[in-house]
Write a protein that holds these residues in place. Structure first.
Motif, mmCIF file in Angstrom:
data_model
loop_
_atom_site.group_PDB
_atom_site.id
_atom_site.type_symbol
_atom_site.label_atom_id
_atom_site.label_comp_id
_atom_site.label_asym_id
_atom_site.label_seq_id
_atom_site.Cartn_x
_atom_site.Cartn_y
_atom_site.Cartn_z
ATOM 1 N N THR A 188 0.767 -1.033 -0.021
ATOM 2 C CA THR A 188 -0.044 0.106 0.042
ATOM 3 C C THR A 188 0.851 1.077 -0.089
ATOM 4 O O THR A 188 1.907 1.206 0.815
ATOM 5 N N VAL A 189 0.662 2.223 -0.919
ATOM 6 C CA VAL A 189 1.151 3.459 -0.965
ATOM 7 C C VAL A 189 0.583 4.503 -0.721
ATOM 8 O O VAL A 189 -0.854 4.487 -1.061
ATOM 9 N N VAL A 190 0.590 5.625 0.276
ATOM 10 C CA VAL A 190 0.033 6.801 0.604
ATOM 11 C C VAL A 190 0.463 7.925 -0.086
ATOM 12 O O VAL A 190 1.701 8.103 0.065
ATOM 13 N N ARG A 191 -0.443 8.694 -0.572
ATOM 14 C CA ARG A 191 -0.289 9.919 -1.392
ATOM 15 C C ARG A 191 -0.931 10.924 -0.899
ATOM 16 O O ARG A 191 -2.077 10.843 -0.524
ATOM 17 N N LEU A 192 -0.510 12.140 -0.683
ATOM 18 C CA LEU A 192 -1.258 13.356 -0.663
ATOM 19 C C LEU A 192 -2.230 13.592 -1.449
ATOM 20 O O LEU A 192 -1.775 13.822 -2.683
ATOM 21 N N VAL A 193 -3.385 14.081 -1.234
ATOM 22 C CA VAL A 193 -4.361 14.391 -2.399
ATOM 23 C C VAL A 193 -3.923 15.902 -2.724
ATOM 24 O O VAL A 193 -3.738 16.724 -1.793
ATOM 25 N N PRO A 194 -3.817 16.268 -3.974
ATOM 26 C CA PRO A 194 -3.585 17.730 -4.288
ATOM 27 C C PRO A 194 -4.585 18.671 -3.808
ATOM 28 O O PRO A 194 -5.637 18.353 -3.951
ATOM 29 N N GLY A 195 -4.097 19.866 -3.241
ATOM 30 C CA GLY A 195 -5.075 20.785 -2.641
ATOM 31 C C GLY A 195 -5.500 20.172 -1.176
ATOM 32 O O GLY A 195 -6.415 20.779 -0.712
ATOM 33 N N TYR A 196 -4.629 19.520 -0.523
ATOM 34 C CA TYR A 196 -5.267 18.723 0.739
ATOM 35 C C TYR A 196 -5.520 19.921 2.031
ATOM 36 O O TYR A 196 -6.055 19.681 2.772
ATOM 37 N N LYS A 247 -11.701 11.306 4.842
ATOM 38 C CA LYS A 247 -11.678 12.735 4.665
ATOM 39 C C LYS A 247 -11.268 13.368 3.592
ATOM 40 O O LYS A 247 -11.480 14.508 3.469
ATOM 41 N N GLY A 248 -10.486 12.487 2.548
ATOM 42 C CA GLY A 248 -10.449 13.246 1.338
ATOM 43 C C GLY A 248 -8.968 13.643 1.231
ATOM 44 O O GLY A 248 -8.453 14.324 0.318
ATOM 45 N N LEU A 249 -8.278 13.446 2.423
ATOM 46 C CA LEU A 249 -7.057 14.181 2.505
ATOM 47 C C LEU A 249 -5.470 13.325 1.906
ATOM 48 O O LEU A 249 -4.580 13.603 1.493
ATOM 49 N N LEU A 250 -5.923 11.866 1.972
ATOM 50 C CA LEU A 250 -4.798 11.039 1.575
ATOM 51 C C LEU A 250 -5.304 9.964 0.496
ATOM 52 O O LEU A 250 -6.730 9.685 0.547
ATOM 53 N N GLU A 251 -4.567 9.525 -0.408
ATOM 54 C CA GLU A 251 -5.064 8.586 -1.319
ATOM 55 C C GLU A 251 -4.287 7.176 -1.002
ATOM 56 O O GLU A 251 -2.984 7.423 -0.900
ATOM 57 N N LEU A 252 -4.794 6.150 -1.044
ATOM 58 C CA LEU A 252 -4.334 4.676 -0.789
ATOM 59 C C LEU A 252 -4.255 3.910 -2.062
ATOM 60 O O LEU A 252 -5.502 3.785 -2.619
ATOM 61 N N THR A 253 -3.198 3.500 -2.569
ATOM 62 C CA THR A 253 -3.253 2.703 -3.856
ATOM 63 C C THR A 253 -2.457 1.390 -3.464
ATOM 64 O O THR A 253 -1.386 1.483 -2.729
ATOM 65 N N LYS A 254 -2.428 0.719 -4.288
ATOM 66 C CA LYS A 254 -1.545 -0.501 -4.310
ATOM 67 C C LYS A 254 -0.668 -0.593 -5.405
ATOM 68 O O LYS A 254 -0.948 -0.227 -6.488
ATOM 69 N N ARG A 255 0.574 -0.984 -5.154
ATOM 70 C CA ARG A 255 1.554 -1.199 -6.235
ATOM 71 C C ARG A 255 2.452 -2.424 -6.007
ATOM 72 O O ARG A 255 2.647 -2.917 -4.984
#
Length: 837
Positions: A188-196, A247-255
């Motif tokens: 799991t990779v965690v990314r900040l959502v643009p404009g968080y 809350k829409g602050l982070l995006e969780l994706t799989k790689r």
């Protein structure tokens, strides 16, 4: 028009293909080389699609259940190669395809047994059937597999009982297809959502401390981080990440994560400058590469002549042409050093495949090769199956090694010969390299089947080591003479235990000298354990394995006797079980005993031992070699693992504890194996500007193989060995086929071998082959099974592709198969065996 029928090769010991119906919904998905899930009896198996017949005589066909892959597992080239292996080595095609597939990749159904009715009700029905009641009680705790049930009940067979319970409606048997153990790994990779920041300002409630810590940690990592590392740093739980994502602050994706072995990391590549001989060899190889035609080269170079540099430069060239390469090495122990050298030059374009890697690591290496994400695959014999496309070069380093021949389980292929055949399919160049080529390969080069390239000198003006032969018979006579002299002069009694040493005075002096100079020492003793024979001095009783006709080996660390054939372990005796004597002698030194003696003679020396007992753990080969290479040890003691391909510039002394181990075996290759092993281990000394020396201890000082080792004279050895082979009709003048019969009843085994022999003769096998036997094997009993051999010397002139002998062997097997099965006699056919023991 889409095909309606498919021929499937299945991993079962039946030499035939199986035809299945293709359901209309699977027709667009199916193609040659893809895997297919098919019903086979009561199970679901994974097979490979190998053909599309137009029709079949079978009236009721089962349908293919599924096509699990988007792309073929096997290319057309690999299908042709595996078909050739199946035909030449006489094994089912499906078993070859299984061997060429990554472990843990196949789907296979498993049966789960569960109760249909409450346990009390079932037990009431089965009042007079105690065994069936046992099954019900085992199932009362929940569904179980058949293997788990058998284990709980301590019963070998329960299938008939289960079928009876199923017919009575008391249990249910379900077929389940679990996911393969070999599959892609993700993280799991965690990314900040643009404009968080704007979203954060608009939240109705403030974040918790841990939520703030996580956000700050992601921001400090550049806006992206692995979930596991992030949670560890922030001291938070996964629920915190999910809350922030909600809350829409982070995006969780799989790689996907690629699992790589540890071999060969770090360092900087040294610029390669080839000498005249290396350049000449390379030019010959590249000329054929440029022509795009198949050819096999035999690169005969003395130890330390720079064969690996030729391999690297040849691969560098073929990569510029968009082609790929396979590099085969004979032992897993050689893989770390080889991989390190190649990765220094080619980085992540190199993948490694070998059996000590995890299932996941091997699966990822296989997928990267299939998908074109790597261009070079390095590994032992199974790497010849690497699914590389556009193959340009196959290197077989130390091509003479017996470890390229697979024995158990089938298919019993020789990776060197398979490499040559694959090269012919791919129009690739095959480069066989060795300081001591096999007699067969050098003979092929002399006759023009292979092209001979030679590297007659070591690189960087390094000289071949000086070799000294120590006659241990003479050494022991001198020791006894010294004891007699001492007794005459000083009196006393003859010693009860003779002070025999595994290390001669010459070798002891040379080791002491190297330790003073801080130079490296490699010692070879091709026998592990402490002592190969435990003998009573009073009655001559020798401890033997009860299951095998071999002596037991004493292992001093665990203080037990072990059979190296069946693995049986027993307590070491303190008195003779035959006569009660207490004078037990330990003969034939193993690596443990030599190690102990070295510690006594050189207490300050740092000693590493490398044998099967010390290299069972993953990465152990690499760790030992790294310790010795970084000079954390002074002496490396080991079995044949230390004899091949290792390059340590600080090693100036090589000692061979006993050259007789291989030499005295009753096998036609024993002299060749002795010459090769001693020449190879001698080549580990003096691989720099430091002079090298080799001390070889033997009881057979006059043997012709040793005489040629002494003068580094391969060609003279080859000529004398070839003359013996011609006189006795052994390879390269014939093709050997070894037929082994084994079973627990010696009479049944003997009768089966005699009947098989008679059938072969009646069907004309002697038109193309000389048939010897049946006779006892050199080791007539292994794992409580008696062994009888038939030996066929098949004429290459009258039966070039071995078709005639294959047909007669197949016919004979079909005729005796039911009888062999009834009498529990196993038959094994080995084409081109590496030994006849």
């Amino acid at each position: 028009m889409s095909p309606t029928l498919a021929d499937i090769a299945l991993p079962v010991p039946v030499d035939r293909l199986f035809t299945y119906r293709i359901p209309p919904e699977l027709a667009p998905l199916i193609s040659l080389g893809k895997r297919a899930l098919v019903p086979f009896g009561a199970k679901i198996l994974t097979g490979v699609v190998v053909g599309f017949p137009a029709s079949t005589a079978i009236k009721t066909l089962k349908a293919i259940r599924d096509i699990p892959d988007d792309v073929p597992t096997f290319s057309d080239e690999l299908l042709k190669m595996t078909r050739w292996i199946a035909e030449y080595y006489g094994v089912p095609w499906g078993e070859v395809l299984k061997a060429a597939t990554p472990q843990g990749f196949a789907y296979e159904s498993r049966r789960r047994i569960s109760l249909r009715v409450p346990a009390d009700e079932a037990l009431g029905v089965l009042k007079r059937a105690p065994k069936l009641q046992q099954i019900i009680r085992c199932l009362s705790g929940g569904p179980q597999s058949i293997s788990a049930l058998r284990k709980s009940l301590k019963a070998a067979g329960i299938h008939s009982e289960l079928r009876g319970l199923e017919r009575r409606g008391l249990i249910r048997i379900d077929e389940q297809i679990p996911e393969p153990t070999a599959r892609a790994k993700t993280e799991t990779v965690v990314r900040l959502v643009p404009g968080y920041e704007d979203i954060l300002d608009s939240l109705p409630r403030a974040l918790t401390v841990k939520q703030k810590n996580v956000l700050e940690s992601v921001a400090a990592s550049g806006g992206e981080a692995r979930a596991t590392e992030l949670l560890h740093r922030a001291g938070a739980a996964l629920s915190v990440l999910k809350s922030l994502a909600g809350k829409g602050l982070l995006e969780l994706t799989k790689r996907e994560v690629i699992r790589r072995g540890e071999e060969g990391e770090g360092g900087a590549a040294r610029h390669i400058e080839l000498n005249r001989d290396q350049r000449s060899a390379l030019d010959a190889v590249l000329g054929t590469v440029e022509s795009g035609t198949f050819a096999t080269f035999l690169l005969h170079g003395v130890t330390g002549s720079g064969k690996t540099e030729v391999y690297i430069e040849a691969i560098r060239h073929i990569l510029t042409r968009g082609k790929t390469a396979i590099v085969l090495v004979p032992e897993i122990s050689l893989t770390p050093q080889t991989v390190r050298r190649f990765r220094l030059h080619f980085g992540d374009r190199v993948a490694v495949m070998h059996s000590q890697m995890s299932i996941g690591e091997r699966f990822d290496a296989w997928r990267m090769a299939r998908d074109g994400r790597v261009s070079i695959v390095i590994g032992p014999r199974s790497a010849v199956f690497a699914p590389l496309a556009n193959l340009g070069l196959i290197v077989v380093d130390e091509e003479h090694e017996a470890s390229y021949k697979q024995f158990d389980p089938a298919p019993r292929y020789n990776a060197r010969d398979v490499a040559v055949y694959r090269g012919s399919l791919a129009n690739a160049v095959v480069l066989l390299g060795s300081a001591t080529p096999s007699v067969e390969s050098y003979y092929n080069a002399e006759r023009g089947k292979y092209r001979l390239l030679e590297l007659p000198e070591r690189v960087d003006q390094a000289q071949l080591p000086r070799i000294e032969i120590v006659d241990m018979t003479k050494e022991r006579r001198e020791v006894l003479s010294g004891i007699r002299k001492q007794l005459r002069e000083q009196g006393g009694e003859w010693p009860k235990h003779m002070p025999l040493s595994s290390i001669s005075r010459v070798l002891e002096q040379q080791i002491a000298l190297r330790l003073q100079k801080n130079e490296g020492v490699i010692l070879l003793q091709n026998r592990r354990g402490f002592s190969h024979v435990v003998e009573c001095f009073e009655c001559g009783h020798v401890e033997r394995c009860k299951n095998c006709e071999v002596t037991l080996t004493y292992h001093s660390i665990k203080k037990h006797l072990r059979c190296h054939y069946c693995g049986a372990v027993t307590k070491a005796p303190t008195t003779c079980p035959s006569c009660g004597g207490v004078d037990l002698r330990y003969h034939a030194f193993g690596t443990q005993q030599v190690h102990e003696e070295l510690r006594q003679k050189f207490p300050e020396a740092r000693i590493l031992r490398m044998d099967l007992d010390t290299t069972t753990k993953k990465g152990s080969h690499s760790k030992i070699l790294e310790q010795f290479g970084s000079r954390q040890a002074d002496i490396l003691l080991g079995t044949q693992m230390v004899a091949k391909g290792l390059d340590f510039p600080h090693v100036t002394l090589v000692g061979v504890i006993s050259a007789d181990t291989q030499m005295l075996l009753p096998d036609f290759r024993s002299a060749e194996r002795t010459f090769q092993l001693l020449t190879q281990v001698a080549g580990r000394a003096g691989r720099s500007n430091l002079a090298g020396e080799v001390v070889i201890q033997t009881l057979q000082a006059g043997h012709y193989a040793l005489n040629y080792v002494l003068t580094h004279d391969y060609k003279s050895f080859y000529r004398e060995e070839l003359a013996y082979r011609k006189e006795l009709e052994y390879p390269p003048f014939s093709r050997i086929v070894l037929v082994e019969f084994s079973g627990k009843n010696e009479r049944e085994v003997q009768l089966a071998a005699q009947k098989f022999s008679q059938i072969l003769r009646e069907h004309g096998v002697e038109k193309t082959s000389r048939l010897l036997g049946p006779a006892d094997a050199a080791i007539p009993k292994v794992r409580n099974r008696y062994r009888k051999f038939l030996l066929l010397k098949n004429s290459k002139a009258s039966d070039p592709g071995a078709r005639h002998v294959h047909q007669i062997l197949a016919r004979a097997r079909d005729m005796v198969q039911s009888e062999l099965k009834r009498n529990k006699v196993l038959i094994t056919v080995d084409i081109d065996p590496q030994g006849v023991m």
